[in-house]
Design a protein around this motif. Structure first.
Motif, PDB file in Angstrom:
ATOM      1  N   ARG A 122    -110.405  18.987  55.657  1.00 22.61           N
ATOM      2  CA  ARG A 122    -109.354  18.616  54.701  1.00 22.61           C
ATOM      3  C   ARG A 122    -109.923  17.787  53.564  1.00 22.61           C
ATOM      4  N   TRP A 123    -110.790  16.834  53.896  1.00 22.79           N
ATOM      5  CA  TRP A 123    -111.404  16.016  52.850  1.00 22.79           C
ATOM      6  C   TRP A 123    -112.285  16.861  51.941  1.00 22.79           C
ATOM      7  N   LEU A 133    -111.184  19.227  61.621  1.00 22.65           N
ATOM      8  CA  LEU A 133    -110.089  19.526  60.709  1.00 22.65           C
ATOM      9  C   LEU A 133    -109.953  18.448  59.642  1.00 22.65           C
TER      10      LEU A 133
END
Length: 261
Positions: free
Chosen positions: A153-154, A149
């Motif tokens: 996200r990055w 996750l």
């Protein structure tokens, strides 16, 4: 058909492979998109005219993409986990299992008539007891999806930055991407200014003044406009050049050249 115990271990192994592939892919895409954005941004800022620099920029992006693919994405796609190794990972997550799970998986891989495998009844008892224990355990918690996750996200952040740069100037984004993908094409950056000079007579009397006026047909006059002119003297081999900063007046730049000789 695989035994129930083998199916449970295989499901954990599948989740482990999916998480590893998600992490590698997200990191790889973030690096590749970042490299493309950096290359396009440098081209936008410096407006490369040398084709060699454009070729080097494209080669650098391809090199980064190839390294990321070979280093992260392909190994994760080819990852194969052995049942015994996955069973030991589950045992580390749930110490109450001891070594029963890995032993049961090993027993299931042996033939019933194998004289060196030990008692058939004992092996079946271990398998049955392990299945009963696993029924009370949530195996979905064995694989931590947190790192996947975070990596995703990055990757989303990098993608949003790239989209933001593109939305700031769609034409510049299209041009920079086209120049990066096709470095052999002579696609130039669009002009930022469309300057038009007025007040340039073909002939002028000696000692009179000339008023020059520069306007930008696109309405985007630069903060500083330089007027460069040259005097040609047939008696001298060299050409005299001079330049001045024109005076800004609203949407135009003006300059008076006094007493032309």
């Amino acid at each position: 058909m695989p035994h129930l115990l083998e199916q449970k271990v295989a499901s954990v192994a599948h989740r482990r492979r999916c998480v590893a592939f998600a992490i590698s892919t997200a990191k790889g895409l973030a690096v590749i998109v970042g490299a493309v954005v950096l290359a396009c941004l440098c081209d936008y800022l410096f407006r490369y005219r040398d084709p060699g620099i454009r070729y080097l920029s494209t080669a650098a992006v391809l090199a980064v993409s190839g390294w990321v693919t070979l280093r992260w994405i392909l190994p994760a796609a080819r990852l194969r986990l052995q049942p015994i190794g996955t069973a030991r990972e589950i045992e580390q997550h749930y110490p109450m299992l001891g070594e029963r799970l890995s032993s049961a998986i090993a027993f299931l891989g042996e033939r019933d008539d194998d004289p060196y495998a030990g008692s058939i009844a004992l092996r079946r008892a271990v398998v049955h007891d392990t299945v009963a224990t696993l029924e009370q355990i949530d195996l979905t918690t064995v694989v931590d999806r947190g790192p996947a996750l975070v990596a995703m996200r990055w990757a989303i952040v990098v993608a949003m930055i790239a989209i933001g740069f593109g939305l700031c100037d769609l034409q510049a984004a299209r041009t920079s991407i086209a120049r990066l993908i096709l470095p052999w094409q002579t696609r130039e950056w669009p002009r930022q200014n469309y300057l038009r000079v007025s007040g340039c007579p073909a002939r002028v009397a000696v000692g009179s003044d000339i008023d020059f006026e520069v306007v930008d047909e696109g309405g985007n006059l630069p903060d500083r406009v330089w007027l460069e002119f040259q005097s040609i003297d047939s008696t001298k081999p060299a050409v005299a050049r001079d330049s001045v900063v024109m005076t800004q007046r609203r949407d135009r730049a003006v300059h008076r050249l006094s007493r032309v000789s």
